[in-house]
Design a protein around this motif. Structure first.
Motif, PDB file in Angstrom:
ATOM      1  N   LEU A 187      93.158  -5.155  25.763  1.00 20.83           N
ATOM      2  CA  LEU A 187      91.767  -5.550  25.635  1.00 20.83           C
ATOM      3  C   LEU A 187      90.862  -4.325  25.503  1.00 20.83           C
ATOM      4  N   LEU A 188      91.167  -3.261  26.223  1.00 22.15           N
ATOM      5  CA  LEU A 188      90.355  -2.045  26.107  1.00 22.15           C
ATOM      6  C   LEU A 188      90.402  -1.489  24.690  1.00 22.15           C
ATOM      7  N   GLY A 189      91.517  -1.690  23.997  1.00 17.09           N
ATOM      8  CA  GLY A 189      91.616  -1.229  22.621  1.00 17.09           C
ATOM      9  C   GLY A 189      90.632  -1.920  21.698  1.00 17.09           C
ATOM     10  N   GLN A 190      90.106  -3.062  22.120  1.00 13.04           N
ATOM     11  CA  GLN A 190      89.125  -3.796  21.317  1.00 13.04           C
ATOM     12  C   GLN A 190      87.698  -3.308  21.560  1.00 13.04           C
ATOM     13  N   ALA A 191      87.491  -2.549  22.622  1.00 17.21           N
ATOM     14  CA  ALA A 191      86.141  -2.106  22.996  1.00 17.21           C
ATOM     15  C   ALA A 191      85.778  -0.826  22.258  1.00 17.21           C
ATOM     16  N   VAL A 192      85.848  -0.849  20.926  1.00 17.10           N
ATOM     17  CA  VAL A 192      85.591   0.345  20.123  1.00 17.10           C
ATOM     18  C   VAL A 192      84.167   0.831  20.369  1.00 17.10           C
ATOM     19  N   GLY A 193      84.040   2.116  20.650  1.00 19.06           N
ATOM     20  CA  GLY A 193      82.745   2.717  20.902  1.00 19.06           C
ATOM     21  C   GLY A 193      82.348   2.739  22.357  1.00 19.06           C
ATOM     22  N   ALA A 194      83.062   2.025  23.217  1.00 15.05           N
ATOM     23  CA  ALA A 194      82.710   1.985  24.633  1.00 15.05           C
ATOM     24  C   ALA A 194      82.963   3.338  25.288  1.00 15.05           C
ATOM     25  N   GLY A 220      74.630  -0.533  24.710  1.00 14.03           N
ATOM     26  CA  GLY A 220      75.617  -0.252  23.682  1.00 14.03           C
ATOM     27  C   GLY A 220      76.970  -0.817  24.034  1.00 14.03           C
ATOM     28  N   PRO A 221      77.968  -0.514  23.215  1.00 12.76           N
ATOM     29  CA  PRO A 221      79.320  -1.033  23.476  1.00 12.76           C
ATOM     30  C   PRO A 221      79.816  -0.578  24.842  1.00 12.76           C
ATOM     31  N   GLY A 222      80.513  -1.447  25.516  1.00 11.04           N
ATOM     32  CA  GLY A 222      81.037  -1.076  26.818  1.00 11.04           C
ATOM     33  C   GLY A 222      81.589  -2.265  27.572  1.00 11.04           C
ATOM     34  N   LEU A 223      81.668  -2.115  28.894  1.00 11.75           N
ATOM     35  CA  LEU A 223      82.178  -3.157  29.782  1.00 11.75           C
ATOM     36  C   LEU A 223      81.071  -3.628  30.705  1.00 11.75           C
ATOM     37  N   THR A 224      81.052  -4.910  30.974  1.00  7.21           N
ATOM     38  CA  THR A 224      80.179  -5.476  31.998  1.00  7.21           C
ATOM     39  C   THR A 224      81.068  -6.082  33.071  1.00  7.21           C
ATOM     40  N   ALA A 283      87.344  -1.087  37.479  1.00 15.06           N
ATOM     41  CA  ALA A 283      88.452  -2.047  37.453  1.00 15.06           C
ATOM     42  C   ALA A 283      89.764  -1.308  37.651  1.00 15.06           C
ATOM     43  N   ASP A 284      90.559  -1.751  38.614  1.00 19.68           N
ATOM     44  CA  ASP A 284      91.914  -1.230  38.801  1.00 19.68           C
ATOM     45  C   ASP A 284      92.827  -1.978  37.839  1.00 19.68           C
ATOM     46  N   LEU A 285      93.362  -1.276  36.848  1.00 17.13           N
ATOM     47  CA  LEU A 285      94.069  -1.936  35.754  1.00 17.13           C
ATOM     48  C   LEU A 285      95.377  -2.581  36.193  1.00 17.13           C
ATOM     49  N   GLY A 286      95.873  -2.235  37.365  1.00 18.82           N
ATOM     50  CA  GLY A 286      97.092  -2.858  37.867  1.00 18.82           C
ATOM     51  C   GLY A 286      96.840  -4.130  38.643  1.00 18.82           C
ATOM     52  N   TYR A 287      95.562  -4.427  38.960  1.00 20.27           N
ATOM     53  CA  TYR A 287      95.237  -5.620  39.750  1.00 20.27           C
ATOM     54  C   TYR A 287      94.119  -6.461  39.145  1.00 20.27           C
ATOM     55  N   ASP A 288      93.057  -5.850  38.668  1.00 17.89           N
ATOM     56  CA  ASP A 288      91.919  -6.595  38.123  1.00 17.89           C
ATOM     57  C   ASP A 288      92.198  -6.951  36.668  1.00 17.89           C
ATOM     58  N   ARG A 289      92.066  -8.213  36.320  1.00 21.91           N
ATOM     59  CA  ARG A 289      92.335  -8.663  34.951  1.00 21.91           C
ATOM     60  C   ARG A 289      91.023  -8.727  34.167  1.00 21.91           C
ATOM     61  N   LEU A 290      90.927  -7.879  33.161  1.00 19.55           N
ATOM     62  CA  LEU A 290      89.751  -7.875  32.300  1.00 19.55           C
ATOM     63  C   LEU A 290      89.773  -9.088  31.378  1.00 19.55           C
ATOM     64  N   HIS A 291      88.582  -9.494  30.939  1.00 22.03           N
ATOM     65  CA  HIS A 291      88.451 -10.646  30.051  1.00 22.03           C
ATOM     66  C   HIS A 291      87.550 -10.263  28.890  1.00 22.03           C
ATOM     67  N   THR A 292      87.750 -10.932  27.757  1.00 17.84           N
ATOM     68  CA  THR A 292      86.948 -10.607  26.577  1.00 17.84           C
ATOM     69  C   THR A 292      85.455 -10.823  26.819  1.00 17.84           C
ATOM     70  N   SER A 293      85.109 -11.715  27.736  1.00 12.00           N
ATOM     71  CA  SER A 293      83.696 -11.945  28.029  1.00 12.00           C
ATOM     72  C   SER A 293      83.044 -10.728  28.681  1.00 12.00           C
TER      73      SER A 293
END
Length: 623
Positions: free
Chosen positions: A441-448, A476-480, A489-499
């Motif tokens: 999913l992080l690969g989709q956040a181009v520019g973040a 701008g592009p990024g994560l909320t 976000a701990d990538l081994g426990y927290d599941r990111l979502h496209t939203s």
């Protein structure tokens, strides 16, 4: 076959030695058949039903089968039968040391040593027993100038069985060889060869995972573990081994010293799954000066245990915090103890209370990202060369501010403010953990723009295993991220979502099954040097296919010379010659050799490849 209690290595070896020679050749086939036999657990062990008239009964003491007599079969050939041996071979191996010399779990500085896996070793200890001072359990101090006769004999036993494993390869390592290795490991640990014993344990686990087709098997990890086993045991066989004897022996227990009051701030939490059969979680914290500390919960288990361990209560004082809560909170510790490397102890005298945490953009955590990248890289490469007990907590971590360029397969391209292009990879491939889905999913956040905590991969060019991320900009592009995640976000426990992705415009976020394309102006980075990758394949194929496969001709030597890796080409040619060498007697008949020359030539090549790959990777970071 599940539900079997663990057995000790001596029990397994005694059962194998009791078999007649004609039956030993049939053990692997018997083990394959035994995988389908039903198991029924009992209060004192387990019962395995072979057929209508035959059962195998295992009797445990403290949950472990400790005597060969406690494994009984009802058939007429018992106790020297294949039924009993097959069941014992399928049971997990209990490789713990005696209680008064117990080896506990290492902090996750090596979490599979590039994960940091590379696996966690049960040869480095944790907290001393209640009422015992740290000095009382230190074993490495005052090491003798040379190993004892018993230690040399134990090291020679490990070397000999390691030579046999290398000569046979994965394809030829059945129950007989694995049992011999486990017995040598048991003898080594009993004589204080903790580092070599830990390597042998990992090799045995890797061979079993390979033979059984387990998804966590990695040929690269098994190759590194076998190199470590042969290198350490070979040096310990001599009268005066080169290098520090204390580092070669390893430690059974770490020294835990009292610490003045600590004010700690949660940084990130990382799941751990070790090839040695241990799993759990490690949480990294920082004090007011920016020094990193760790608190761990590691025990026998698999990826399922690691996935759930994040919600386990932290075993430091009575704060009541789970690891996932602590990573976003703080801790005040009094009466605490810690190892020199920074692993916190959990003694009865420790008092801990919950305190406020800080975000990554606030001090003292912000100082971790303020360190110049070259200094961080030099520190991380220096750390991965240290023996585990000497490696400071978090010394192999990198703290980077990056911009996402796009995704390639299961990697993500990012760049830094000074123009360096890096590759992010998953820290753990297990499906029970969300590393892979999060990175995709992080690969989709181009520019973040992101703050990143990652572990240096010392074998690949400018490559980082992503552990945790946090947004940098509000626009701008990024994560909320949810407010409860406290900015990371701990990538081994927290599941990111496209939203949670912000694209910065009206463009729709790509669906989860399709990666965003990276900027075409950014070239796809190479993860390694092609010539060194060819050399690595030669090293690994011996571990896979044994000595016989290396006797075949291969054009890699010429490729190495063209790449000006002349020493590598020479060592590869020497290994090929050793593989093909077959001594003859006075009548011209072929006689078998002991494989020592071949093992020594493979070890020389493997050590060269590891050093060359690390130097190449470091050069890719530091122009």
């Amino acid at each position: 076959m599940t539900g079997l209690p663990p057995v000790t290595a001596p029990v397994l070896a005694e059962a194998l030695e009791a078999l007649p020679a004609r039956l030993r050749r049939k053990v692997d086939d018997a083990v394959a058949r035994a995988a389908g036999w039903p198991v029924t657990g009992t209060d004192g062990g387990a019962t395995v039903r072979v057929d209508e008239a035959t059962t195998v009964t295992l009797v445990t003491a403290d949950g472990v089968v400790r005597r060969a007599a406690d494994a009984r079969c009802s058939c007429l050939l018992a106790p020297n039968c294949l039924h009993r041996m097959a069941v014992l071979a399928l049971a997990p191996v209990d490789d713990a040391a005696p209680v008064d010399d117990a080896a506990a779990m290492n902090d996750a500085a090596r979490v599979d040593d590039a994960a940091a896996g590379r696996p966690v070793d049960p040869a480095c200890a944790t907290e001393p027993p209640a009422g015992v001072t740290g000095d009382a359990v230190a074993e490495g101090a005052g090491s003798p100038p040379a190993p004892t006769e018993r230690q040399r004999a134990a090291a020679d036993g490990l070397w000999q069985v390691g030579v046999a494993v290398l000569g046979a390869g994965i394809v030829g390592c059945g129950v007989v060889l694995r049992t011999a290795l486990l017995r040598a490991v048991h003898e080594a640990r009993a004589n204080g060869l903790h580092r070599a014993a830990a390597a042998g344990t990992r090799v045995a686990a890797g061979l079993r995972a390979a033979r059984e087709g387990e998804p966590q098997h990695r040929l690269a990890d098994l190759t590194d573990d076998l190199r470590e086993l042969l290198a350490v045991s070979r040096r310990l066989r001599g009268e005066t081994p080169a290098g520090d004897l204390g580092a070669l022996l390893g430690t059974a227990r770490r020294t835990y010293d009292p610490q003045a009051g600590l004010r700690l701030y949660g940084l990130c939490t990382v799941p751990v799954v070790a090839d040695s059969g241990y799993a759990g979680v490690v949480t990294y914290l920082a004090d007011r000066d920016g020094r990193l500390w760790t608190v761990a919960d590691l025990a026998p288990g698999d990826a399922g245990r690691a996935a759930g361990a994040g919600d386990a209560t932290v075993a430091v004082g009575e704060s009541g915090l789970s690891h996932r809560q602590l990573t976003r909170a703080g801790l005040v510790v009094s009466g605490g103890t810690a190892s020199e490397s920074g692993q916190l102890g959990a003694g009865r005298a420790v008092r801990a209370a919950r305190a406020a945490g800080v975000g990554w953009a606030e001090e003292p955590l912000a100082g971790l990202w303020a360190q110049p990248l070259p200094d961080q890289v030099r520190r991380a490469f220096g750390a991965v060369t240290l023996p585990l007990p000497e490696r400071p907590a978090g010394a192999d971590l990198l703290f980077l501010t990056v911009r996402v360029l796009g995704g390639h397969d299961h990697t993500v391209l990012v760049d830094t403010a000074d123009g360096a292009v890096l590759t992010l990879t998953v820290a753990d491939e297990h499906a029970a953990l969300p590393h892979r889905a999060n990175l995709r999913l992080l690969g989709q956040a181009v520019g973040a723009r992101l703050r990143l905590v990652g572990r240096l991969d010392p074998t690949r060019r400018a490559t980082v295993q992503a552990l945790a991320v946090g947004p940098v900009d509000d626009d701008g592009p990024g994560l909320t991220l949810p407010a409860s995640w406290a900015g990371h976000a701990d990538l081994g426990y927290d599941r990111l979502h496209t939203s949670q992705l912000r694209t910065g415009d009206a463009a729709a976020v790509p669906p989860p099954d399709r990666l965003a394309a990276p900027d075409p102006a950014v070239p796809r980075p190479r993860l390694g040097d092609p010539a060194l990758e060819s050399l690595r394949r030669q090293v690994e194929r011996v571990v896979s296919g044994g000595r016989a496969i290396q006797a075949l001709a291969d054009p890699t030597e010429r490729k190495l010379r063209l790449a000006r890796l002349d020493l590598g080409a020479h060592l590869l040619a020497a290994m090929g010659s050793a593989a093909r060498a077959r001594p003859r007697d006075a009548f011209g008949r072929l006689t078998d050799d002991d494989g020592q020359a071949f093992a020594a030539s493979w070890l020389a090549l493997a050590v060269y490849e590891e050093a060359a790959a690390r130097a190449s990777a470091e050069a890719s970071w530091l122009p």
